[in-house]
Design a protein around this motif. Structure first.
Motif, short mmCIF file in Angstrom:
data_model
loop_
_atom_site.label_atom_id
_atom_site.label_comp_id
_atom_site.label_asym_id
_atom_site.label_seq_id
_atom_site.Cartn_x
_atom_site.Cartn_y
_atom_site.Cartn_z
N ARG A 1 -7.21 3.19 4.98
CA ARG A 1 -5.95 3.94 4.90
C ARG A 1 -5.45 3.99 3.47
N LEU B 1 -2.37 12.25 2.34
CA LEU B 1 -2.36 11.04 3.16
C LEU B 1 -0.93 10.66 3.52
N ALA C 1 -3.86 11.74 -2.29
CA ALA C 1 -2.89 10.71 -1.89
C ALA C 1 -1.67 11.34 -1.23
N PRO D 1 -5.88 6.33 -0.50
CA PRO D 1 -6.38 7.58 -1.08
C PRO D 1 -7.92 7.52 -1.18
N THR E 1 0.83 -1.20 0.00
CA THR E 1 0.00 0.00 0.00
C THR E 1 0.87 1.25 0.00
N LEU E 2 0.23 2.34 -0.34
CA LEU E 2 0.91 3.63 -0.36
C LEU E 2 1.53 3.95 1.00
N ILE E 3 0.78 3.63 2.06
CA ILE E 3 1.27 3.93 3.40
C ILE E 3 2.52 3.11 3.71
N ASP E 4 2.49 1.83 3.33
CA ASP E 4 3.66 0.98 3.59
C ASP E 4 4.88 1.51 2.86
#
Lengths: 320, 423
Positions: free
Chosen positions: B313, A117, A114, B315, A89-92
């Protein structure tokens, strides 16, 4: 220095004096960039990571050059070959990068929001290099610098923004910036490419080029973003060019000294006539590219100053 | 076992009254109003707080089968009890969908783990795909209380018409989701200034009216009993009023989130505010509140939709849609009471009495003979909502960190206390 932001996520969060601070500093970097030796060390020792989740040649090159000229260690993350494709994921991805202690993170992403975030999850300064259809703040700043240098001011001008406004983050950022600096803004687009409710932002809406360009000081053309369209927004490119493509005839409705801008890459013969785009008397499109490097240097310089100040405060235990 | 509740404000949605009084419960049923305490009765002093019929929450998503990590019958039951909900009407949008008597039997068995009552809706079409109708007859025999494909709107109007005709012949209630699927495809928020500013794909509010109009045509054609799960825009209201005036067997609901939040609350892409349908303008919100007060909109529900952290979590456009609502239902509803928009009896008419009546349940009343499904609450008690303290397995509430007013003190199902300190 009046620039207070921790990240550059959008023009929305900047005050007029912060915008002026960026432009003033960028003016000085234009001079530096025109010298034979274009070196500065204001970012020396800092690490800049460019993370582009969407293909880009110009913006990525501009950010890379800006960082290198200021002495930063610049790394380009090629997302096509990264673990994002493996389902991370983007967060990871952000957390992984964060663990490498970057100082400046330049991010482009196809989804609106994005970058916001991502910024909420990392300890460094984040620069939005374009998120979905939301914002592209450095583009608006470089456009503002280009206008200020060509027109001598960035207030009380009539600016026409023309074309695919619905899909354009460039249009949104420019709309907000030019509004904050008290300009008269006109949006010209076929109704299918005009976003809903945009009239409430205090701009004038037109679906006719001749009327919309009447008396304009600045004409900003936008690229027709075919890749973001799911079909059926315009009947054909030739009809679009006929009605909304900028050529000498349509430009004649604007002020005689009106400048022509385009964020690139251009679709010649779709939104702009090729000859007009190259006309050095009217077109400032090449200047925009030059200003882009200077503006990005200024933004990163200012963010780095705030970052250092913040870390300094944290180190001596001062409450922030 | 005899319970005698005394020193209370009795919120009676049938009489639309709130009077001081007492209530006697025997063997799980209300046996007297304002009677004397019988000998040997357990006396509960309400200390001047409110006693109302427990909430009947129509349209709760529970993750069984398929997504038990998001919500189980057990966790949903605890969350419901803490929110004053005594009957859950569960949705069939599980994995797989509840579209056969066998799956329905499975969830009915599993539902025994819940401390509150649970009734199940079944899918109207197989796999909720809008093509072939489910075994509506068998499912009804197995206990399906209504039929719904939830938020998946049938594109094939002819097939939908057949399912409705068949449902009509069995007297089954159908729950629709008024939305024009073509127009709303790919949208994340309501179109307008806010959507344009955030660069998010929006759906025009008229998409709801268009979907509603199509469904009303089918209701007129087939004569089926129809409930619109959520009506959220002012522009649908005249069509709803017309349908009711024309004698169609139609009712409508709205979620508590659409009554208490608006599109601006999404702010900086806060995905806990991403709902289906999306949050609307403040004008729409006010119109919905008024429609509940007028009785045009019959039901308020929580549209409880648990989503795990991973799916939120992301976009905004990619994030999962929906919010948990069981446990925050009553406190959120108190916002409308404190704002002076709806009285407590009006609220409980929409949260308890009307859904029970529409579904043919005896709940939602404080009258003698009604089941003793009750909630004792303090409408004025303030607290700060911490999402990690929710009983639900999923913590995706839009009210996280917000100041709330209104606390459930105790919840009773069939006269047995299922939540709260021993009172």
């Amino acid at each position: 220095m009046s620039f207070r932001a921790r990240h550059l996520l959008g023009i929305e969060h900047l005050a007029p004096d912060e915008i002026r601070a960026v432009l003033d500093l960028a003016d000085r970097y234009v001079d530096l960039n025109r010298r034979t030796v274009k070196q500065s060390d204001v970012l020396a020792g800092l690490t800049q990571i460019n993370m582009f989740f969407e293909n880009s040649t110009r913006t990525q090159a501009s950010f890379e050059l800006a960082g290198k000229r200021l002495g930063a260690d610049v790394m380009n993350m090629s997302v096509a070959s990264s673990s994002v494709k493996k389902g991370e994921t983007l967060i990871d991805t952000a957390m992984t990068l964060n663990a490498m202690h970057p100082d400046l993170l330049v991010v482009r992403h196809p989804s609106s929001g994005a970058v916001n975030l991502l910024a909420s999850k990392v300890n460094c300064a984040v620069l939005n290099a374009g998120d979905g259809r939301h914002e592209h703040p450095t583009q608006a700043l470089l456009d503002a610098l280009t206008i200020r240098r060509a027109k001598g001011r960035i207030q009380r001008l009539t600016v026409a923004i023309c074309g695919d406004i619905a899909h354009s983050r460039v249009a949104r950022s420019n709309l907000i910036l030019l509004g904050k600096m008290e300009n008269r803004i006109r949006l010209i687009a076929p109704p299918t490419l005009m976003p809903a409710g945009v009239g409430e932002f205090g701009c004038e809406l037109y679906d006719d080029m001749a009327k919309g360009l009447e008396g304009a000081d600045v004409v900003m053309m936008l690229r027709l973003q075919k890749e973001r369209m799911d079909g059926g927004f315009i009947p054909s490119e030739r009809e679009y060019y006929h009605r909304y493509g900028l050529d000498a005839d349509k430009l004649a409705h604007a002020k005689p000294d009106a400048i022509v801008m385009h964020p690139g890459p251009m679709n010649r013969g779709v939104e702009i006539d090729g000859e007009l785009a190259d006309d050095i008397n009217r077109s400032v499109i090449q200047d925009q590219v030059e200003m882009g490097v200077a503006v990005r240097m200024a933004c990163m310089d200012l963010l780095a100053r705030n970052l250092r100040a913040e870390r300094g405060r944290a180190a001596v235990g001062v409450m922030v | 076992m005899i319970l005698h509740f005394t020193n209370l404000r009795l919120i009676d949605p049938e009489a639309l009254s709130e009077d001081e009084g007492s209530l006697t419960v025997e063997n799980g049923v209300i046996t007297a109003r304002d009677g004397a305490a019988a000998k040997g009765a357990r006396v509960i002093d309400g200390q001047g707080k409110c006693l109302a019929p427990g909430i009947v929450d129509w349209g709760v998503k529970i993750g069984e089968p398929g997504e038990r990590h998001r919500e189980s019958f057990r966790s949903a039951g605890l969350a419901a009890a803490a929110g004053g909900v005594t009957t859950i009407i569960a949705r069939p949008d599980t994995k797989p969908a509840i579209d056969t008597p066998e799956t329905l039997e499975f969830v009915t068995r599993r539902a025994a783990e819940s401390v509150v009552r649970i009734r199940h809706m079944a899918a109207l079409t197989k796999g909720r795909e809008g093509a072939e109708m489910t075994e509506i007859g068998f499912l009804r025999d197995a206990g399906a209380i209504a039929f719904s494909d939830v938020d998946r709107v049938a594109v094939n109007t002819k097939a939908l018409g057949r399912a409705l005709t068949y449902a009509r012949s069995l007297g089954a209630l159908v729950v629709g989701h008024p939305q024009e699927p073509g127009l709303s495809a790919g949208s994340a928020v309501t179109s307008g200034k806010f959507a344009s500013l955030r660069g998010l794909p929006g759906v025009h509010p008229l998409a709801e009216r268009m979907g509603f109009d199509r469904d009303m045509g089918l209701v007129e054609m087939t004569g089926v009993a129809y409930h619109a799960d959520q009506v959220t825009t002012a522009r649908t209201l005249p069509a709803l009023q017309r349908a009711k005036a024309n004698g169609l067997d139609v009712t409508a609901g709205v979620s508590i989130h659409h009554l208490t939040l608006n599109e601006i609350d999404v702010g900086d892409y806060r995905t806990f505010f991403k709902l289906t349908p999306p949050l609307r303008s403040e004008e729409d919100r006010l119109a919905m509140v008024q429609a509940v007060a007028d009785g045009l909109i019959d039901v308020i529900c929580s549209m409880h939709t648990p989503a795990d952290e991973e799916s939120k979590r992301l976009p905004f456009e990619e994030a999962a849609s929906g919010a948990v609502g069981l446990e925050t239902f009553l406190p959120a509803a108190m916002r409308l009471y404190h704002a002076g928009a709806l009285s407590l009896p009006q609220l409980f008419r929409a949260m308890a009495l009307n859904p029970a009546k529409r579904l043919g349940l005896p709940q939602g009343r404080l009258s003698v003979g009604a089941p003793a499904d009750l909630v004792l609450f303090d409408p004025d008690a303030p607290f700060l909502l911490d999402r990690f303290k929710l009983h639900s397995k999923s913590k995706n509430t839009p009210f996280d960190g917000q100041r709330m007013e209104g606390k459930v003190l105790a919840t009773f199902v069939a006269g047995a206390q299922v939540y709260g300190e021993t009172v």
